[in-house]
Enzyme design. Structure first.
Site, PDB file in Angstrom:
ATOM      1  CB  VAL A  15      54.603  70.750  -1.848  1.00 52.84           C
ATOM      2  CG1 VAL A  15      53.335  71.312  -2.468  1.00 52.84           C
ATOM      3  CG2 VAL A  15      54.291  70.085  -0.520  1.00 52.84           C
ATOM      4  CB  VAL A 134      43.818  74.569   5.560  1.00 52.73           C
ATOM      5  CG1 VAL A 134      42.948  74.019   6.680  1.00 52.73           C
ATOM      6  CG2 VAL A 134      44.216  76.005   5.864  1.00 52.73           C
ATOM      7  CB  ILE A 138      40.725  68.138   2.759  1.00 54.10           C
ATOM      8  CG1 ILE A 138      41.124  66.755   3.270  1.00 54.10           C
ATOM      9  CG2 ILE A 138      39.232  68.374   2.946  1.00 54.10           C
ATOM     10  CD1 ILE A 138      40.833  66.546   4.761  1.00 54.10           C
ATOM     11  N   GLY A 189      59.906  59.548   9.073  1.00 52.68           N
ATOM     12  CA  GLY A 189      60.013  60.853   8.396  1.00 52.68           C
ATOM     13  C   GLY A 189      58.727  61.657   8.434  1.00 52.68           C
ATOM     14  CG  ASP A 203      51.045  71.795  10.898  1.00 55.23           C
ATOM     15  OD1 ASP A 203      51.483  72.327   9.863  1.00 55.23           O
ATOM     16  OD2 ASP A 203      50.166  70.905  10.883  1.00 55.23           O
ATOM     17  CE  LYS A 207      48.175  72.035   8.532  1.00 56.83           C
ATOM     18  NZ  LYS A 207      48.502  70.609   8.731  1.00 56.83           N
TER      19      LYS A 207
END
Ligand code: HSE
Length: 428
Positions: A15, A134, A138, A189, A203, A207
């Site tokens: 990222v 989150v 989107i 991956g 995870d 969110k």
């Protein structure tokens, strides 16, 4: 031109590298849109020399993210390291204490410490933005906080972990069992370094807890999320559900009820023809319901370099334009403690029961359900070679308490083999 907005990036994984790429490649576009240049001044990561496919030689380097967060030439601290505590938390706190705005993709950090960080940021006149935390690309935080600010939100639900959706849809399309598809996802991956974060629903639970805080004006309460992962979803249940017109999804649902705030992340059946039912592969979908807007559905990539960096840059651009709003959409002091609902809203359930194929067996199950006040909607028994027949029952709406009591009694019946499976059917 106004003064540049200066970014310091901590964490140069997928990222972080994506954010560097956008800032370098779209410098003119960003400056035109913000009315000021948006530049990176300093970066920090575990390794300075790793080849990330982006040029970071123009930026100051800090080994320590806390030092980066405090630099005088950084206006916005971008936290892309991950982890609920440790360096991510220390550096975020340092940034706020130094009066910097924060943009983060770190759902775990905010799910565990969101309230205290939001309060600290407001006291320091800083903002914390977390669109990238989150559902990847989107813009669901924006939709909920800004676009739907004029609605009472009744329910937020969605598929918020692409890896789980990949595993479940791949099981269905290939007919392969969970373990085999899990290993495929691993080879590709797709899994987090700790796979339990994905397949254990953690995870996605992080969110959901963040969206619930915005939707219902409550303090983030990850501990109040009822969590169940996808490890016990079998290919048999996927096939049987499909046969009856449903898909199994790891579905997050939060809603405010008279009994308190309901937050659940669990495998549920949804109609195959619904938008959620049709969601394939690693894609995410979030459904937002408000009194005025009724229902809106947002669909898109939930992870990956481009989508997640896109979300980070959306937040950066808001700050560059001077648009500031509280972390969870209202001043942190006004967020109410979340009172978790002790029971869930009644729903229909899918049951799979292994039943000895002999006279009266089904009647015994039906009797237990009837005595628990649970009405059968549909039922199916498949042809079988073994002595145990797989029996599927779709119930009408039942409370979880009634269902669990009935299941305990059904499990004890002498005609029942193994432990029955029960999955909630969520109305979409
Ligand atoms: N591992 C997550 C997913 C992305 O598979 O959707 C990061 O939250």
């Amino acid at each position: 031109m106004n003064s540049p907005l200066r970014l310091g990036i901590a964490g140069l994984g997928t990222v972080g590298a994506g954010v560097v790429k956008i800032v370098r490649q779209k410098a003119n576009l960003l400056a035109a849109r913000a009315g000021r240049p948006v530049v990176i001044t300093a970066v920090s990561a575990r390794s300075r020399d790793k080849d990330r496919g982006v040029n970071i030689s123009d930026y100051a380097w800090e080994d320590d993210p806390v030092a980066l967060a405090r630099r005088a030439d950084v206006d916005v601290f971008i936290e892309l390291m991950g982890g609920s505590d440790g360096p991510a938390k220390a550096a975020t706190e340092a940034a706020i204490a130094a009066g910097k705005d924060v943009v983060t993709a770190n759902k775990a950090l905010l799910a565990h410490h969101g309230q205290e960080l939001a309060e600290a940021a407001e006291a320091a006149d800083c903002v914390i933005r977390f669109e990238a935390a989150v559902a990847g690309g989107i813009p669901v935080v924006k939709a909920l906080t800004e676009g739907l600010a004029g609605n009472d939100i009744s329910r937020v639900m969605g598929v918020m972990n692409g890896t789980c959706n990949y595993i479940l849809t791949r099981m269905q399309s290939s007919g392969l069992p969970y373990d085999v598809v899990f290993e495929e996802a691993n080879q590709l991956g797709y899994l987090e370094a700790d796979p339990t974060l994905d397949v254990g629903g953690i995870d996605a639970g992080h969110k959901l807890a963040l969206l619930a805080a915005i939707a219902f004006g409550t303090r983030v309460n990850f501990a109040g999320v009822t969590l169940e992962g996808i490890e016990r979803v079998t290919i048999e249940d996927i096939n049987h559900a499909a046969d009856m017109g449903f898909r199994i999804k790891l579905l997050g649902v939060c809603q405010m009820t008279g009994r308190g705030l309901e937050q659940r992340m669990s495998p549920c059946l949804v109609p195959a023809s619904s938008p959620l039912g049709q969601l394939e592969g690693g894609t995410n979908m979030v459904v937002l319901e408000g009194d005025n807007v009724e229902q809106i559905v947002l669909r898109g990539p939930g992870a990956g370099m481009g989508p997640t960096a896109s979300a980070v840059m959306g937040d950066v651009m808001d700050i560059a334009r001077g648009f500031r709003l509280p972390c969870f959409g209202q001043p942190a002091a006004g967020l109410a403690p979340a009172k978790p609902a002790r029971t869930t809203t009644p729903a229909p359930y899918y049951l799979r029961i292994g039943l000895e194929d002999k006279p009266g067996a089904l009647a015994k199950v039906a009797m237990v359900l009837g005595e628990a006040g649970i009405s059968i909607d549909r039922m199916r028994q498949y042809q079988h070679e073994e002595a145990t027949a797989p029996v599927l029952i779709m119930t009408h709406k039942a409370t979880r308490d009634a269902l669990e009591a009935a299941l305990a009694d059904i499990t004890r019946l002498d005609v029942v083999d193994g432990t029955p499976v029960a999955l909630r059917i969520e109305a979409t």
